[in-house]
Design a protein around this motif. Structure first.
Motif, short mmCIF file in Angstrom:
data_model
loop_
_atom_site.label_atom_id
_atom_site.label_comp_id
_atom_site.label_asym_id
_atom_site.label_seq_id
_atom_site.Cartn_x
_atom_site.Cartn_y
_atom_site.Cartn_z
N MET B 1 3.53 -2.18 4.22
CA MET B 1 3.36 -0.74 3.50
C MET B 1 2.80 -1.14 2.24
O MET B 1 3.45 -1.69 1.22
CB MET B 1 4.64 -0.11 3.33
N LYS B 2 1.47 -0.68 1.98
CA LYS B 2 0.83 -0.93 0.67
C LYS B 2 0.72 0.34 -0.37
O LYS B 2 1.02 0.47 -1.49
CB LYS B 2 -0.45 -1.40 0.73
N TYR B 3 0.12 1.47 0.36
CA TYR B 3 -0.29 2.52 -0.33
C TYR B 3 0.37 3.76 0.50
O TYR B 3 0.31 5.03 -0.27
CB TYR B 3 -1.67 2.82 -0.22
N THR B 4 0.82 3.74 1.46
CA THR B 4 1.18 4.97 2.31
C THR B 4 2.83 5.25 1.80
O THR B 4 3.57 4.11 1.61
CB THR B 4 1.46 4.80 3.68
N PHE B 5 3.29 6.26 1.81
CA PHE B 5 4.59 7.04 1.32
C PHE B 5 5.62 6.65 2.63
O PHE B 5 6.64 6.50 2.24
CB PHE B 5 4.67 8.52 1.28
N ILE B 6 5.06 6.66 3.86
CA ILE B 6 6.00 6.18 4.83
C ILE B 6 5.62 5.14 5.75
O ILE B 6 4.39 4.80 5.81
CB ILE B 6 6.15 7.53 6.03
N SER B 7 6.38 4.55 6.50
CA SER B 7 6.16 3.42 7.34
C SER B 7 5.49 3.88 8.70
O SER B 7 6.03 4.86 9.26
CB SER B 7 7.25 2.60 7.54
N PRO B 8 4.64 3.40 9.43
CA PRO B 8 4.08 3.53 10.56
C PRO B 8 5.07 3.39 11.67
O PRO B 8 5.96 2.91 11.57
CB PRO B 8 2.93 2.80 10.65
N ARG B 9 4.84 4.44 12.69
CA ARG B 9 5.83 4.30 13.74
C ARG B 9 5.57 3.06 14.48
O ARG B 9 4.39 2.44 14.56
CB ARG B 9 5.56 5.42 14.82
N LYS B 11 4.62 0.72 17.35
CA LYS B 11 3.95 0.90 18.48
C LYS B 11 4.03 0.16 19.81
O LYS B 11 4.24 -1.20 19.57
CB LYS B 11 2.13 0.51 18.05
N SER B 12 4.02 0.81 20.66
CA SER B 12 4.17 0.10 22.18
C SER B 12 3.07 0.27 22.93
O SER B 12 2.61 1.39 23.13
CB SER B 12 5.67 0.55 22.74
N ILE B 13 2.77 -1.08 23.67
CA ILE B 13 1.76 -0.73 24.53
C ILE B 13 2.23 -0.05 26.12
O ILE B 13 1.26 0.42 26.87
CB ILE B 13 1.10 -2.02 25.05
#
Lengths: 340, 187
Positions: B1-9, B11-13
């Motif tokens: 997390m560099k600039y985003t306020f939230i963490s990404p979900r 990811k599952s293939i």
């Protein structure tokens, strides 16, 4: 390790969403490890998610499990502070109710926690991966200038302005402003709706009993002096004035007077007023370390702020540089950099 | 997390349906593999048991041979023992008979059993008693008998009787010799 391998095998889909006052711009970029394969942009006449928009996004996100949905923060209560110290941050905003991040350990940008949750909830059907602050975009977009030049940097979005004063890459002052015309447009929309309902209530007849007969008869009395009007001879002198007026109108027609241009003209002035008041605030508030602003760099995402430049130059004697910014592409670039 | 306020979900293939399918097939395959592994294990155990049984069979066979050998040896020992016992009995009877030959009035002081003879030392009141009562039976047994006398302090006679058997009577002599050897081995 295994997930990295799969990630390299699959396509990456970046969905970038910017919500403006009246519509939503969705920019989708599909890429693999070699580079960008496809990018597409679609504008939806909604400020929230609807079925059409969801179907459009799903059609791309279903291509790959590695899809990332980014938003530009639209919270009214966001901003940036010229420090990264926890103790000093409370001078600038309510730390307890906000989420903040430091930018290169020099300054911080923040937004309201509840607005983040609200955004995530609103778009829960498609999911949200990244929410970026416009101040981050502003700093990234002008990174070649911020480090060298002490100036004011402005990001102009539709209905929103992000403003920051930087002195050798250190933020001194920041402000996030909404155009008041937002409210006007909303009010107008509400008025239109209410007038529609009135028409529906009209029900095909007129109630003569309730007809308003209270007319100011004094105005009608003025017609009594109709005889004092100019004679045809006097009218010849008047024709010159009339021609001159017609010429002026024609000139204005050619330059400005389309409907949308008029709106931009008004909005630019409002933007100018907001910027002017924000600069005043910067100069007057002792909380901020002050410098004299000579130059302004504007990142223009709506491509219509020529008059703003003129106002800033003429009214505030600023040296203005305007750069066109593709917000969606910049948002996508930020999302991509998050994954590196 | 560099600039985003939230963490990404995360990811599952795999979609949930695919995940379910993979779990189902995974369980099925793992059960098949487990069964296969169980059968392999059982086969391995069976072959081990078989080898063990063969080894035990071989050991038992060897053991049986050893036992047979021991039985044979014990039988031989038994036969030998019986023979020795018999010979001892015969010898005892012979010695008993020998001593029965000595009359009351003659006293033996020493007796030597030889391969093919018998030497007796003793005291006799007089030579006649000796000749009649002891020499006569000795002569009937042995081929040649020699006697010599010399006087004792009390007026009696000391005697030495030397008796030999001929070569023809080897059967008897060999028997005596064997008895003596066996006696030595026993000791």
């Amino acid at each position: 390790m295994l997930s990295k391998l799969f990630e390299s095998l699959y396509l990456k889909v970046f969905v970038n969403i910017i919500v403006t006052r009246s519509h939503t711009i969705v920019y989708i970029e599909t890429s693999n490890k070699k580079g960008i394969l496809e990018h597409v942009e679609e504008i939806f006449k909604t400020t929230t998610i609807n079925d059409k928009m969801k179907m459009f996004i799903d059609s791309y996100t279903q291509e790959s499990p590695f899809n990332y949905i980014s938003f530009l923060d639209k919270s009214e209560f966001q901003g940036a502070a010229p420090t990264c110290s926890n103790k000093e941050l409370s001078k600038f905003f309510d730390v307890s109710s906000s989420k903040y991040l430091c930018y290169l350990n020099k300054w911080a940008y923040y937004t309201l926690n509840s607005d983040l949750q609200l955004l995530k909830k609103e778009y829960s059907t498609i999911g949200v991966d990244f929410i970026f602050s416009p101040f981050t975009i502003l700093a990234k977009f002008f990174k070649d200038k911020i480090g060298k030049t002490s100036a004011m940097y402005i990001l102009i979005e539709d209905g929103r302005i992000s403003l920051g004063v930087f002195d050798n890459s250190q933020l001194l002052y920041a402000d996030y402003m909404l155009l008041k015309q937002n409210e006007v447009i909303d009010d107008l929309l509400e008025d239109d709706t209410s007038s529609d309902y009135e028409v529906l209530d009209f029900d095909g007849g007129i109630d003569l009993d309730n007809l308003d007969t209270d007319i100011d008869m004094g105005e009608l009395d003025d017609f009594g002096d109709i005889e004092d009007l100019d004679t045809f001879d006097d009218m010849e002198d008047f024709s010159e004035i009339k021609d001159q007026h017609v010429e002026e109108v024609i000139t204005e027609d050619n330059s400005l007077l389309t409907m949308s241009d008029t709106e931009i003209f008004g909005e630019d002035y409002e933007r100018f007023l907001l910027i002017q008041s924000s600069v005043n605030h910067f100069y007057k508030d002792d909380k901020f370390e002050s410098i004299f602003i000579e130059r302004v760099f504007i990142a223009d995402s709506i491509d219509g702020g020529a008059d703003l430049k003129k106002y800033l130059e003429e009214e505030m004697f600023l040296n203005v540089v305007v750069r066109r910014i593709e917000l969606t592409a910049e948002l996508c670039e930020l999302a991509r950099s998050e994954l590196k | 997390m560099k600039y985003t306020f939230i963490s990404p979900r995360k990811k599952s293939i795999l979609s949930p349906e695919m995940l379910l399918l993979f779990i189902f097939f995974g369980i099925t395959l793992s059960m098949l593999f487990m069964t296969y592994a169980f059968l392999l294990f059982k086969e391995h155990r069976f072959s081990q048991d078989k080898e063990e049984s063969i080894r035990q069979l071989s050991e038992l066979s060897i053991s049986q041979d050893e036992m047979q050998e021991r039985i044979r040896f014990i039988k031989e020992e038994k036969q030998l023992a019986e023979r020795i016992y018999t010979q001892n009995t015969v010898l005892k009877d012979s010695i008993s008979n020998l001593f029965d030959l000595v009359p009351q009035r003659i006293t033996l002081s020493e007796a030597k059993l030889l391969k093919n003879g018998l030497i007796l030392y003793g005291i006799t009141p007089n030579q006649d008693i000796y000749n009649f009562m002891l020499q006569a039976p000795l002569r009937s047994i042995f081929t040649s008998t020699y006697s010599s006398f010399f006087p004792a302090e009390n007026g009696w006679l000391r005697f030495v009787s030397t008796n030999y058997i001929d070569e023809n009577d080897l059967g008897k002599k060999n028997l005596k010799q064997k008895v003596n050897e066996d006696l030595n081995n026993e000791n």
